[in-house]
Write a protein that holds these residues in place. Structure first.
Motif, mmCIF file in Angstrom:
data_model
loop_
_atom_site.group_PDB
_atom_site.id
_atom_site.type_symbol
_atom_site.label_atom_id
_atom_site.label_comp_id
_atom_site.label_asym_id
_atom_site.label_seq_id
_atom_site.Cartn_x
_atom_site.Cartn_y
_atom_site.Cartn_z
ATOM 1 N N THR A 118 0.817 -1.226 0.000
ATOM 2 C CA THR A 118 0.000 0.000 0.000
ATOM 3 C C THR A 118 0.845 1.268 0.000
ATOM 4 O OG1 THR A 118 -1.813 1.118 1.159
ATOM 5 C CG2 THR A 118 -0.143 0.093 2.544
ATOM 6 N N LYS A 119 0.194 2.342 -0.473
ATOM 7 C CA LYS A 119 0.759 3.696 -0.320
ATOM 8 C C LYS A 119 0.306 4.274 1.015
ATOM 9 C CE LYS A 119 -1.001 5.445 -4.189
ATOM 10 N NZ LYS A 119 -1.424 6.357 -5.271
ATOM 11 N N TYR A 120 -0.622 3.577 1.680
ATOM 12 C CA TYR A 120 -1.293 4.110 2.878
ATOM 13 C C TYR A 120 -1.055 3.208 4.090
ATOM 14 C CZ TYR A 120 -3.849 6.631 -0.773
ATOM 15 O OH TYR A 120 -4.195 7.401 -1.857
ATOM 16 N N PRO A 121 0.200 3.119 4.583
ATOM 17 C CA PRO A 121 0.473 2.187 5.698
ATOM 18 C C PRO A 121 -0.343 2.487 6.962
ATOM 19 C CG PRO A 121 2.380 3.589 5.231
ATOM 20 C CD PRO A 121 1.427 3.783 4.104
ATOM 21 N N ASN A 122 -0.550 3.748 7.286
ATOM 22 C CA ASN A 122 -1.298 4.060 8.520
ATOM 23 C C ASN A 122 -2.759 3.650 8.403
ATOM 24 O OD1 ASN A 122 0.936 5.123 9.855
ATOM 25 N ND2 ASN A 122 0.673 7.104 8.822
#
Ligand code: PRP
Length: 208
Positions: A114-118
């Motif tokens: 992902t580009k969105y780990p959080n």
């Protein structure tokens, strides 16, 4: 002068058209050049064209007073800014996707690209699911195709990128759209012009 950070690209183009119709035009922005700052002294606005993932950083640090950014970027970055309004533009969904023939093994550690780990960590934490994150910066769809990950967490708009890469949506878990944000001290010290912009936005934006 009010500094407005716009995300370069399709969303930024749409937002500029909207702002321009509201009286915050800046004709030089339509000139085909590589400039990144465009100012209109007459109506007191200056546009900064920045990478979509950087808009909230410029606004948080006061380099821009206000900006427009996707809720995905805002959630991921956790920037300390005021989120003033949902513009109902750039709508898409945050989703888990996987190869068409993928079958989940609920006992295994899931490998998530992902580009969105959080956002991905928070989502899987809410499910009590153990994961390994593989952080990528783009073309996320490649990861499960090459066996780098089991699934991806990414935004889906039309779904055509997934389809063309033989991937399917496993689940959609978040609605995303563009948000109008402000720097906290600008909101105090430039309240008049920001409030005026906000009320024009409320008039101009449809809620379909
Ligand atoms: C985003 C996202 C998907 C695609 C989804 O990528 O990461 O790849 O758009 O849109 P769709 O459902 O309409 O096909 P973006 O265009 O931002 O490029 P990137 O891969 O470089 O992040």
């Amino acid at each position: 002068m009010l500094n407005i950070a716009l995300p370069k690209g399709r969303l930024g183009d749409k937002v500029y058209r909207l702002f321009s119709e509201m009286g915050y035009d800046c004709p030089s922005i339509n000139e085909d050049n590589r400039k990144l700052v465009f100012t209109n002294e007459r109506n007191g606005v200056s546009y900064l064209l920045v990478k979509p993932s950087d808009v909230a950083i410029y606004v948080e640090h006061g380099a821009a007073d206000v900006g427009v950014v996707g809720k995905d970027v805002l959630l991921e970055g956790g920037n300390d800014v005021y989120e003033l309004m949902d513009l109902h533009l750039g709508k898409c969904r945050m989703a888990v996707a996987a190869p068409n023939d993928y079958v989940d093994d609920p006992n295994g550690i899931l490998r998530v690209a992902t580009k969105y780990p959080n956002i991905a960590k928070n989502y899987y934490r809410s499910l009590n699911r153990e994961i390994d994150i593989i952080k990528l910066n783009g073309s996320i769809e490649l990861a499960p195709i090459l066996g780098l990950s089991d699934v991806i967490v990414d935004i889906v708009e039309t779904g055509s990128t997934l389809r063309e890469n033989n991937l399917k949506v496993v689940t959609e878990f978040l609605n995303i759209s563009a948000r109008f944000i402000a720097n906290k001290s600008s909101f105090k010290f430039k309240s008049e012009i920001i409030e005026q912009m906000l009320s024009r936005l409320k008039e101009a934006v449809s809620h379909d």
